[in-house]
Enzyme design. Structure first.
Site, PDB file in Angstrom:
ATOM      1  N   CYS A  23       0.864  -1.196   0.000  1.00 38.87           N
ATOM      2  CA  CYS A  23       0.000   0.000   0.000  1.00 38.87           C
ATOM      3  C   CYS A  23       0.892   1.235   0.000  1.00 38.87           C
ATOM      4  CB  CYS A  23      -0.979  -0.021   1.179  1.00 38.87           C
ATOM      5  SG  CYS A  23      -0.199   0.059   2.803  1.00 38.87           S
ATOM      6  N   ARG A  29      -3.236  -0.502   5.474  1.00 38.82           N
ATOM      7  CA  ARG A  29      -3.846  -1.572   4.675  1.00 38.82           C
ATOM      8  C   ARG A  29      -2.954  -2.785   4.444  1.00 38.82           C
ATOM      9  NH1 ARG A  29      -5.289   2.325  -0.085  1.00 38.82           N
ATOM     10  NH2 ARG A  29      -3.308   3.108   0.735  1.00 38.82           N
ATOM     11  N   ASP A 138      -8.228   4.231   1.545  1.00 38.46           N
ATOM     12  CA  ASP A 138      -7.151   4.409   2.510  1.00 38.46           C
ATOM     13  C   ASP A 138      -7.719   4.916   3.841  1.00 38.46           C
ATOM     14  OD1 ASP A 138      -4.881   4.993   3.896  1.00 38.46           O
ATOM     15  OD2 ASP A 138      -3.840   5.840   2.167  1.00 38.46           O
TER      16      ASP A 138
HETATM   17  P1  4NP Z   1      -1.673   2.936   4.108  1.00 40.76           P
HETATM   18  O1  4NP Z   1      -2.159   4.355   4.683  1.00 40.76           O
HETATM   19  O2  4NP Z   1      -1.186   3.170   2.701  1.00 40.76           O
HETATM   20  O3  4NP Z   1      -2.912   2.085   4.133  1.00 40.76           O
HETATM   21  O4  4NP Z   1      -0.593   2.443   5.048  1.00 40.76           O
HETATM   22  C1  4NP Z   1      -1.313   5.476   4.688  1.00 40.76           C
HETATM   23  C2  4NP Z   1      -0.576   5.774   5.826  1.00 40.76           C
HETATM   24  C3  4NP Z   1       0.248   6.889   5.834  1.00 40.76           C
HETATM   25  C4  4NP Z   1       0.323   7.701   4.724  1.00 40.76           C
HETATM   26  C5  4NP Z   1      -0.405   7.400   3.602  1.00 40.76           C
HETATM   27  C6  4NP Z   1      -1.216   6.277   3.583  1.00 40.76           C
HETATM   28  N1  4NP Z   1       1.150   8.845   4.749  1.00 40.76           N
HETATM   29  O5  4NP Z   1       1.189   9.559   3.744  1.00 40.76           O
HETATM   30  O6  4NP Z   1       1.836   9.101   5.741  1.00 40.76           O
END
Ligand code: 4NP
Length: 170
Positions: A23, A29, A138
């Site tokens: 992800c 995720r 997300d």
């Molecule tokens: P993930 O969610 O892709 O599901 O782990 C996110 C967590 C942090 C960030 C973006 C997506 N971020 O930009 O810090």
């Protein structure tokens, strides 16, 4: 000696199905998918057949543990997980894994930018394995970890069915 060591290591994992969930941040995720899928295969007695890990496409959260919202959801659903540190997918991972599974279309594009062209057809989107292909939103932005959890369970079940239907596992 070195050659022998790497050969034996290679031999140990040679027949395993190596799965990398990916992800954007590797704190919500993809670690949820990693631990939900590990729990599914564990309950089916299939753990020995797999290596399952997860990674980010971005540098944002590298080194960080799972997001507390994702942890809370895994605890609520009785899914075991370990303390971990977010890592970023590398170009070499393309050779090290059989399945590289992203959560949404933008992940797929980012993965391909990092690993190059998908010559061996290893890259897919998790809900492509369900009857209703779509992106997994997300929860970092939506705050809705229940929907994310349900979507990931649906995708992981679909992926397991795909592995059975294609006789990769029996
Ligand atoms: P993930 O969610 O892709 O599901 O782990 C996110 C967590 C942090 C960030 C973006 C997506 N971020 O930009 O810090």
């Amino acid at each position: 000696m070195r050659e022998h060591e790497s050969y034996s290591e290679d031999k140990t994992n040679k027949d395993k199905i190596k799965v990398l969930f990916v992800c954007l941040g590797n704190i919500c995720r993809s670690p949820m998918a990693e631990f939900i899928f590990k729990d599914m295969i564990n309950k089916k007695g299939l753990s020995d057949k797999f290596i399952v890990k997860s990674a980010a496409t971005s540098y944002e959260e590298i080194g960080n543990d799972i997001h507390y919202g994702a942890k809370d959801k895994l605890i609520q659903k009785n899914i075991p997980f370990t303390k971990r540190k977010a890592t970023r997918i590398t170009a070499e991972d393309y050779n090290n894994y059989n399945f590289i599974i992203g959560m949404e279309e933008s992940n797929i594009k980012a993965i391909k930018r990092i690993v190059g062209e998908d010559l061996d057809n290893k890259i897919s989107k998790l809900l492509d394995y369900s009857d209703n292909s779509r992106d997994i939103a997300d929860p970092w932005y939506t705050g809705n970890f229940e929907t994310t959890y349900n979507d990931i369970v649906e995708g992981c079940n679909g992926f397991l069915n795909y592995l059975k239907d294609t006789n990769i596992i029996n």
